[in-house]
Scaffold this active site. Structure first.
Site, PDB file in Angstrom:
ATOM      1  N   ARG A 189     -14.414  12.875   7.870  1.00  0.00           N
ATOM      2  CA  ARG A 189     -13.071  13.407   8.479  1.00  0.00           C
ATOM      3  C   ARG A 189     -12.619  14.545   7.167  1.00  0.00           C
ATOM      4  O   ARG A 189     -12.182  15.607   7.626  1.00  0.00           O
ATOM      5  CB  ARG A 189     -11.974  12.438   8.514  1.00  0.00           C
ATOM      6  CG  ARG A 189     -12.181  11.236   9.632  1.00  0.00           C
ATOM      7  CD  ARG A 189     -11.347  10.039   9.523  1.00  0.00           C
ATOM      8  NE  ARG A 189      -9.713  10.452   9.320  1.00  0.00           N
ATOM      9  CZ  ARG A 189      -9.058   9.714   8.563  1.00  0.00           C
ATOM     10  NH1 ARG A 189      -9.344   8.548   8.134  1.00  0.00           N
ATOM     11  NH2 ARG A 189      -7.719  10.145   8.701  1.00  0.00           N
TER      12      ARG A 189
ATOM     13  N   HIS B 153       0.798  -1.176   0.143  1.00  0.00           N
ATOM     14  CA  HIS B 153       0.084   0.091  -0.002  1.00  0.00           C
ATOM     15  C   HIS B 153       0.980   1.268  -0.135  1.00  0.00           C
ATOM     16  O   HIS B 153       1.915   1.243   0.887  1.00  0.00           O
ATOM     17  CB  HIS B 153      -0.958   0.017   1.299  1.00  0.00           C
ATOM     18  CG  HIS B 153      -1.656   1.176   1.473  1.00  0.00           C
ATOM     19  ND1 HIS B 153      -2.790   1.406   0.743  1.00  0.00           N
ATOM     20  CD2 HIS B 153      -1.577   2.352   2.026  1.00  0.00           C
ATOM     21  CE1 HIS B 153      -3.383   2.801   1.053  1.00  0.00           C
ATOM     22  NE2 HIS B 153      -2.735   3.040   1.738  1.00  0.00           N
TER      23      HIS B 153
ATOM     24  N   SER C 228      -8.111   3.446   9.075  1.00  0.00           N
ATOM     25  CA  SER C 228      -8.608   3.541   7.691  1.00  0.00           C
ATOM     26  C   SER C 228      -7.733   2.641   6.683  1.00  0.00           C
ATOM     27  O   SER C 228      -8.387   2.038   6.137  1.00  0.00           O
ATOM     28  CB  SER C 228      -8.555   5.335   7.399  1.00  0.00           C
ATOM     29  OG  SER C 228      -8.697   5.140   5.826  1.00  0.00           O
TER      30      SER C 228
ATOM     31  N   LYS D  85      -8.996  -1.569   5.589  1.00  0.00           N
ATOM     32  CA  LYS D  85      -9.218  -2.151   4.234  1.00  0.00           C
ATOM     33  C   LYS D  85      -8.511  -3.015   3.807  1.00  0.00           C
ATOM     34  O   LYS D  85      -8.632  -3.850   2.962  1.00  0.00           O
ATOM     35  CB  LYS D  85      -9.064  -0.762   3.366  1.00  0.00           C
ATOM     36  CG  LYS D  85     -10.324   0.399   3.404  1.00  0.00           C
ATOM     37  CD  LYS D  85     -10.204   1.600   2.407  1.00  0.00           C
ATOM     38  CE  LYS D  85      -9.094   2.246   3.258  1.00  0.00           C
ATOM     39  NZ  LYS D  85      -8.982   3.749   2.773  1.00  0.00           N
TER      40      LYS D  85
ATOM     41  N   ASP E  68     -15.089   2.618   7.076  1.00  0.00           N
ATOM     42  CA  ASP E  68     -14.335   3.752   6.871  1.00  0.00           C
ATOM     43  C   ASP E  68     -14.694   4.775   5.682  1.00  0.00           C
ATOM     44  O   ASP E  68     -14.362   6.080   5.802  1.00  0.00           O
ATOM     45  CB  ASP E  68     -12.982   2.728   6.249  1.00  0.00           C
ATOM     46  CG  ASP E  68     -12.056   3.806   5.591  1.00  0.00           C
ATOM     47  OD1 ASP E  68     -11.477   4.623   6.408  1.00  0.00           O
ATOM     48  OD2 ASP E  68     -11.572   3.692   4.546  1.00  0.00           O
TER      49      ASP E  68
HETATM   50  N1  URA Z   1      -5.631   6.905   2.893  1.00  0.00           N
HETATM   51  C1  URA Z   1      -6.491   6.295   3.636  1.00  0.00           C
HETATM   52  O1  URA Z   1      -7.050   5.540   2.824  1.00  0.00           O
HETATM   53  N2  URA Z   1      -7.240   6.806   4.693  1.00  0.00           N
HETATM   54  C2  URA Z   1      -6.888   7.834   5.426  1.00  0.00           C
HETATM   55  O2  URA Z   1      -7.237   8.170   6.575  1.00  0.00           O
HETATM   56  C3  URA Z   1      -5.722   8.574   4.608  1.00  0.00           C
HETATM   57  C4  URA Z   1      -5.224   8.220   3.679  1.00  0.00           C
END
Ligand code: URA
Length: 436
Positions: free
Chosen positions: A170, A84, A185, A189, A163
């Site tokens: 947010r 990621h 977050s 995922k 999320d």
């Molecule tokens: N990327 C994400 O998936 N979540 C965040 O909170 C910030 C960057």
């Protein structure tokens, strides 16, 4: 008596630490519609101001993960590892990395995102391949990871829905830049993909979410700590995102450039980023004992054509035209209009944020989630940091459908290049490593 939802918000407001069950209740109530958006926003602000322990961040990650479906990859043999990136400009690494690592015998299930703001998204880049589908069902995803070794799809609405809704709040309540919230977050995922390990690429610099190395290191340490506590093998690299990665910025051109890495070509910084992350993935998966041995395996997979063969099979399995793998020039890129150097000297820096914003203005990215992108437009960086340039030589090419479109961004792209009398000191691509 358990605390009420309002008392739970007050607890965090006053600097208290939540029990795991309290976090589970807050997220569960939010998803069930029993905690209103304004109450969740108040709690998110309390977390922003008061912070969270690792234990709380793990509990939040799991609560968000459990809000949706988890992909069950237990029927697919082998170690499953994903990468990621926190996002940047010209970051097309996933497209070459996933087939490369899969060609070394590790499974790479990858759930990617779309471009938003100045950063690009892997899904938009892959969709530049005619016919390529990223909206596959979870069952097809599992089958292709098993058959081919890798598959790259978009986040379905079933994965970590908490999320999606919390991120939307947010975004409009100034609570994005909060490390425990970012960690939960991202990891909720990623853990939903059914992975055994994860390598994180935390980008640092002008074109990154984290502009300074200390904040980036804190984020990387927190991601590694929480991911490890969640039972996964996790490593993070901090990599430079002051200048765009590689030369291509734009969807079709970035996919072209990523495929070229698997042909043994490609710009040195892109090759280095791919090999550095790939080596970490092979080590995390136990496929190689050291990063040096892992690099040799990756090099052999490129030299033998195995990585290209995996990419071809992945593209075909996902409905795309596999001929683009042998011949990436089949991907259509609009003609280039040159931006010329106004003076001679050395390129001291290329501002990734400015280039990213200019690419969005050309139609390569989006400022709202519902916008369409044009795969053929974008920007090629012809003079990377350190390059010697002579007045009148091209610094960049603006790939546009109509030469008049170039005028809207020409000045911005020109300003993104700083020219100096002397070459800047070489800057390493990998700025740090964080392991458990
Ligand atoms: N990327 C994400 O998936 N979540 C965040 O909170 C910030 C960057």
């Amino acid at each position: 008596m358990p605390l009420s939802l309002v008392e739970l918000i007050a607890k965090k407001r006053d600097g208290g630490a939540h029990e795991d069950a309290e976090i589970e209740r807050l997220v569960g109530a939010f998803v069930a519609g029993e905690l209103a958006d304004y109450q969740m926003s108040a709690w998110l602000m309390a977390v922003y101001l008061r912070g969270m322990s690792t234990r709380e961040a793990v509990a939040l990650t799991y609560a968000m993960l459990r809000s949706g479906r988890t992909v069950d990859l237990s029927g697919v043999l082998g170690f499953k590892v994903d990468k990621h990136s926190t996002g940047g400009v010209g970051d097309k690494v996933s497209i070459c990395l996933a087939p490369l690592v899969a060609a070394c015998g590790v499974r790479v299930p990858m759930v990617s995102g779309r471009g938003l703001g100045h950063t690009g998204g892997t899904l938009d880049k892959l969709e530049a391949i005619p016919g390529f589908r990223t909206d596959l069902s979870v069952d097809d995803f599992i089958r292709i990871v098993g058959d081919v070794g890798t598959c790259m799809i978009g986040q379905t609405s079933e994965i970590a829905p908490a999320d999606k809704r919390m991120y939307a709040l947010r975004d409009v309540t100034a609570t994005v830049e909060c490390i425990p919230l970012i960690v939960a977050s991202i990891l909720s995922k990623k853990l939903a993909e059914g992975i055994d390990g994860l390598v994180l690429d935390v980008k640092v610099g002008k074109g990154a979410f984290m502009r300074d190395i200390d904040r980036a290191r804190s984020l990387a340490e927190s991601l590694v700590r929480v991911g490890t506590d969640a039972g996964k093998r996790v490593t993070a690299l901090l990599t430079d995102m002051d200048a765009p990665l590689g030369q291509a910025v734009g969807n079709a051109s970035e996919t072209r450039e990523a495929i070229r890495v698997l042909h043994g070509e490609g710009p040195p910084d892109l090759v280095e980023c791919t090999l550095a992350l790939g080596a970490e993935m092979l080590v995390v998966a136990g496929q190689a004992g050291t990063v040096e041995l892992a690099r040799k395996e990756l090099g052999a997979a490129i030299a033998s054509g195995r990585a290209l063969a995996v990419m071809e099979r992945m593209v075909a399995a996902q409905g795309g035209d596999p001929r683009v793998v042998a011949d990436p020039s089949l991907l259509v890129v609009a003609p280039g209009v040159a931006v010329l150097a106004a003076e001679s000297g050395f390129v001291a820096s290329v501002d990734a944020l400015e280039i990213g914003l200019a690419a969005v203005a050309l139609g390569a990215g989006r400022t709202r989630a519902d916008q369409r992108v044009d795969p053929a437009v974008g920007i090629s960086i012809e003079a990377k940091p350190g390059a010697k340039v002579v007045r009148g030589e091209p610094l960049a090419l603006l790939h546009v459908r109509d030469p008049r479109d170039a005028e809207a961004v020409r000045a911005r792209v020109e300003r993104a290049f700083a020219i100096a009398n002397a070459a800047p000191p070489p800057r390493p691509l990998v700025l740090g490593r964080v392991a458990a």
